[in-house]
Scaffold this active site. Structure first.
Site, PDB file in Angstrom:
ATOM      1  CB  ILE A  15     -31.797   6.604  55.495  1.00 40.30           C
ATOM      2  CG1 ILE A  15     -31.439   5.433  54.751  1.00 40.30           C
ATOM      3  CG2 ILE A  15     -30.649   5.979  56.552  1.00 40.30           C
ATOM      4  CD1 ILE A  15     -31.231   5.258  53.845  1.00 40.30           C
ATOM      5  CG  ASP A  34     -36.944  16.944  55.501  1.00 41.36           C
ATOM      6  OD1 ASP A  34     -36.572  15.223  55.210  1.00 41.36           O
ATOM      7  OD2 ASP A  34     -37.183  17.484  54.004  1.00 41.36           O
ATOM      8  CG  ASN A  83     -30.163  10.661  55.856  1.00 41.24           C
ATOM      9  OD1 ASN A  83     -30.041   9.891  55.552  1.00 41.24           O
ATOM     10  ND2 ASN A  83     -31.121  11.323  55.622  1.00 41.24           N
ATOM     11  CE1 TYR A 147     -28.394   9.691  46.045  1.00 45.14           C
ATOM     12  CE2 TYR A 147     -27.164   7.572  44.555  1.00 45.14           C
ATOM     13  CZ  TYR A 147     -27.754   8.600  45.698  1.00 45.14           C
ATOM     14  OH  TYR A 147     -27.939   7.776  47.346  1.00 45.14           O
ATOM     15  CE  LYS A 151     -25.801  10.248  47.788  1.00 46.74           C
ATOM     16  NZ  LYS A 151     -26.144  10.821  49.632  1.00 46.74           N
ATOM     17  CB  VAL A 180     -32.520   1.162  51.824  1.00 41.14           C
ATOM     18  CG1 VAL A 180     -33.579   1.943  53.597  1.00 41.14           C
ATOM     19  CG2 VAL A 180     -31.439   0.970  52.681  1.00 41.14           C
TER      20      VAL A 180
END
Ligand SMILES: NC(=O)c1ccc[n+]([C@@H]2O[C@H](COP(=O)([O-])OP(=O)(O)OC[C@H]3O[C@@H](n4cnc5c(N)ncnc54)[C@H](O)[C@@H]3O)[C@@H](O)[C@H]2O)c1
Length: 251
Positions: A15, A34, A83, A147, A151, A180
């Site tokens: 993404i 990254d 992200n 997780y 979030k 995705v």
């Protein structure tokens, strides 16, 4: 220099890379961040108007130097896209503290650290923060204790940022992607999970990186200049539905 600059974390693939490409198409420059240096360098090669910065967003000193390098190159930050993320699905009983921390340090600490470090630049540009959470932060399900909780915290952090930073003209919004097919998702989605998602999603399919990037870049742009503190699911309708969808479909 009028050209806007976005800083996208986790930009080497998935993404984050699709978001980088869409910003570039829209005339922005992009600082690609990254911690996977080789994949990052490969992704940046051949793309114009990008600057690759290999850093780990969960490490405060690395985040400080990331912002310093980004500003030395671009001179400004108009949008910060938090992200970078990791996924780890496991039962509560098997989630020991190191496993919990591994998820939290990137998914939650990283968003806090990058946003704080970028603040002076965002104040100057009256820019935007865009945090990536997940439908797993909106609805609970099995195996996502770390997780999903990380979030959900990102969703609340977004609201905190919007509430406090509005007076500087800084907007903060959050995108919650549905599934995705990226490396992250494929590592944790078994065939059973894939089938369950198809059943539960009204559009009956996974999303694409590009579909998520469209929402991200819109919220970072002037077109969303009066939108802040919002949590937008780009999820094929997953969040809107309750039980019974697969049963009704068959009729
Ligand atoms: N793919 C999905 O189904 C899905 C669904 C909901 C939310 N998301 C979220 O979208 C975001 C992007 O995920 P993706 O699917 O593109 O994953 P991905 O694994 O393809 O890409 C994530 C990138 O982030 C980098 N990264 C991880 N930890 C980092 C750190 N500490 N510092 C710097 N870089 C780091 C990785 O090296 C990788 O390049 C994540 O926050 C993820 O939780 C993904």
């Amino acid at each position: 220099m009028d050209q806007k600059t976005a800083l996208v974390t986790g930009a080497a693939r998935g993404i984050g890379l699709a978001t980088t490409d869409l910003f570039l198409e829209q005339g922005w420059r992009v600082v690609m961040v990254d911690r996977d240096e080789s994949e990052l360098v490969q992704a940046a090669a051949g793309r114009r108007d990008v600057y690759a910065v290999a850093r780990d967003v969960s490490q405060p000193e690395e985040v400080t130097s990331m912002i310093r390098d980004a500003l030395a190159w671009g001179g400004r930050i108009d949008a910060l896209v938090n992200n970078a993320g990791v996924a780890d699905f496991g039962p509560i009983e098997d989630t020991d503290f190191p496993r919990w921390r591994r998820v939290m340090e990137t998914n939650l600490d990283g968003v806090f650290l990058c946003s704080q470090a970028a603040l002076p630049a965002l104040k100057q540009s009256r820019g935007a923060i865009l945090n990536i959470a997940s439908i797993s932060g909106l609805r609970a399900s099995t195996l996502r204790v770390a997780y999903g909780t990380s979030k959900a915290a990102v969703i609340q952090l977004t609201r905190q940022q919007a509430a406090e930073l509005g007076e500087y003209g800084i907007r903060a919004n959050c995108v919650c992607p549905g599934p995705v097919r990226t490396k992250l998702a494929l590592a944790v989605h078994s065939q059973a999970i894939i089938d369950a998602y198809h059943d539960a999603i009204p559009l009956n399919r996974y999303g694409t990186e590009r579909e998520i990037a469209e929402v991200i870049t819109f919220l970072c742009s002037e077109r969303a200049s009066y939108v802040t503190g919002q949590i937008i699911a780009a999820d094929g309708g997953f969040e809107a539905t309750g039980v019974g969808l697969p049963a009704l479909r068959g009729q």
